[in-house]
Design an enzyme around this catalytic site. Structure first.
Site, PDB file in Angstrom:
ATOM      1  CG  HIS A   1      37.799  41.701  39.779  1.00 15.08           C
ATOM      2  ND1 HIS A   1      37.013  41.987  38.689  1.00 15.08           N
ATOM      3  CD2 HIS A   1      37.465  40.434  40.137  1.00 15.08           C
ATOM      4  CE1 HIS A   1      36.233  40.947  38.417  1.00 15.08           C
ATOM      5  NE2 HIS A   1      36.491  39.998  39.283  1.00 15.08           N
TER       6      HIS A   1
ATOM      7  CG  HIS B   1      32.144  38.846  42.024  1.00 18.92           C
ATOM      8  ND1 HIS B   1      32.412  40.054  41.442  1.00 18.92           N
ATOM      9  CD2 HIS B   1      33.039  37.963  41.510  1.00 18.92           C
ATOM     10  CE1 HIS B   1      33.455  39.918  40.614  1.00 18.92           C
ATOM     11  NE2 HIS B   1      33.836  38.668  40.632  1.00 18.92           N
TER      12      HIS B   1
ATOM     13  CG  HIS C   1      40.163  33.073  37.215  1.00 22.48           C
ATOM     14  ND1 HIS C   1      39.875  34.023  36.268  1.00 22.48           N
ATOM     15  CD2 HIS C   1      39.293  33.306  38.231  1.00 22.48           C
ATOM     16  CE1 HIS C   1      38.891  34.805  36.694  1.00 22.48           C
ATOM     17  NE2 HIS C   1      38.510  34.378  37.876  1.00 22.48           N
TER      18      HIS C   1
ATOM     19  CD  GLU D   1      35.903  37.584  36.797  1.00 18.69           C
ATOM     20  OE1 GLU D   1      35.190  37.515  37.810  1.00 18.69           O
ATOM     21  OE2 GLU D   1      37.148  37.764  36.860  1.00 18.69           O
TER      22      GLU D   1
HETATM   23 FE   LIG Z   1      35.659  38.057  39.661  1.00 27.95          FE
END
Ligand SMILES: [Fe+2]
Length: 286
Positions: A12, A59, A191, A238
């Site tokens: 996302h 977030h 990531h 995530e």
């Molecule tokens: Fe994210």
């Protein structure tokens, strides 16, 4: 009863929202990522889910570090998006299904999960970008957003998120209305945005996780959060959303489609489609 027809996962990254807004889907940088979606669109057109249960992480739009629930479930009939500062256009609101949300909340609390229930909840790019990717015409189904803390440690474990998903799956199976549900997991894969390992990506671990989600998802629950951080990067946690998503699948799971592409921004981007068939139905077909 509600029937889970399958799950779709996608990264996302906010930059995807910019690419959609600017119509860059055919640009060489973006094409390999967006090319992962036509099979998803065909599957959605065939299955026509009424509701999407979405596991994602906030977030900072709805929760921030001062107050961050481990698990929160929306219980509204509408979820607005607001400007998050990424330069992405604010999306239209998503419809909710408060009755289904309350049914899920009741069941998962009975299962021992201490849920923060949100009758007013904003949804950020972790919800709106996957919806835009999966329903590019904007005809989103009603959603039930489930927010998992992947931001502020201590995070819930892989096992705990998988169990949350299983509890949601059982709740859906006992919902009296005859509706088709799909489950969405968003975020990941490997990531890391900052620190000495900024830009870290681990293809081997990502592929292992995607393979095991079909073959042996419980094996993934053995990874501790520090191990996931080490193997997938600080923001690769995530993947907890993917674990919860997979837990919700109670039937026979088949991978219908996978697209894995490096990099999108500084992230290993992945799109996966799993079909979920009731075991009895599958036996009959065999
Ligand atoms: Fe994210």
């Amino acid at each position: 009863m509600a029937r889970i027809v399958g799950v779709i996962t996608t990264s996302h990254v906010p930059a995807i929202g910019n690419a959609i807004a600017r119509g860059l889907q055919e640009e060489p940088y973006w094409k390999p990522f967006f090319d992962g979606f036509p099979p998803v669109h065909r599957w959605i057109a065939r299955e026509k889910p009424d509701v999407a249960v979405i596991f994602s992480n906030d977030h900072g739009l709805n929760f921030f570090l001062d107050k961050l629930p481990t698990f929160a479930i929306g219980a509204a009939n509408e979820y607005r998006n607001e400007d998050e500062g990424w330069g992405i256009p604010v999306s239209h609101a998503a419809k909710g299904n408060a009755a289904l949300s309350w049914h899920i909340i009741n069941d998962v609390v009975n299962d021992g999960f201490d849920i923060t229930m949100c009758q007013d909840m904003l949804v950020d790019h972790a919800v709106t970008i996957p919806l835009q990717l999966m329903w590019p015409a904007g005809d989103w189904p009603a959603i039930v957003p489930v927010s998992i803390n992947t931001v502020q440690h201590p995070l819930p474990s892989m096992a705990r998120c998988y169990e949350l998903g299983r509890s949601v799956g059982r709740a859906l199976a006992s919902y009296p209305e005859d509706i088709k549900v799909m489950v969405i997991g968003t975020g990941g894969l490997s990531h890391q945005l900052d620190g000495k390992r900024a830009g870290f990506i681990n293809r081997e671990f990502d592929v292992h996780c995607m393979d095991q989600l079909v073959a042996d998802p419980e094996s993934l629950t053995r990874y501790s959060i520090p191990q996931v951080v080490e193997l997938a990067g600080a923001q690769g946690v995530e993947f907890l959303n993917w674990m919860a998503m997979r837990g919700a699948l109670t039937g026979a799971v088949t991978e219908l489609h996978r697209n894995y592409h490096i990099p999108i921004s500084n992230t290993a981007a992945a799109t996966v489609l799993f079909e979920n068939r009731p075991r009895a139905e599958r036996r009959k077909a065999a």
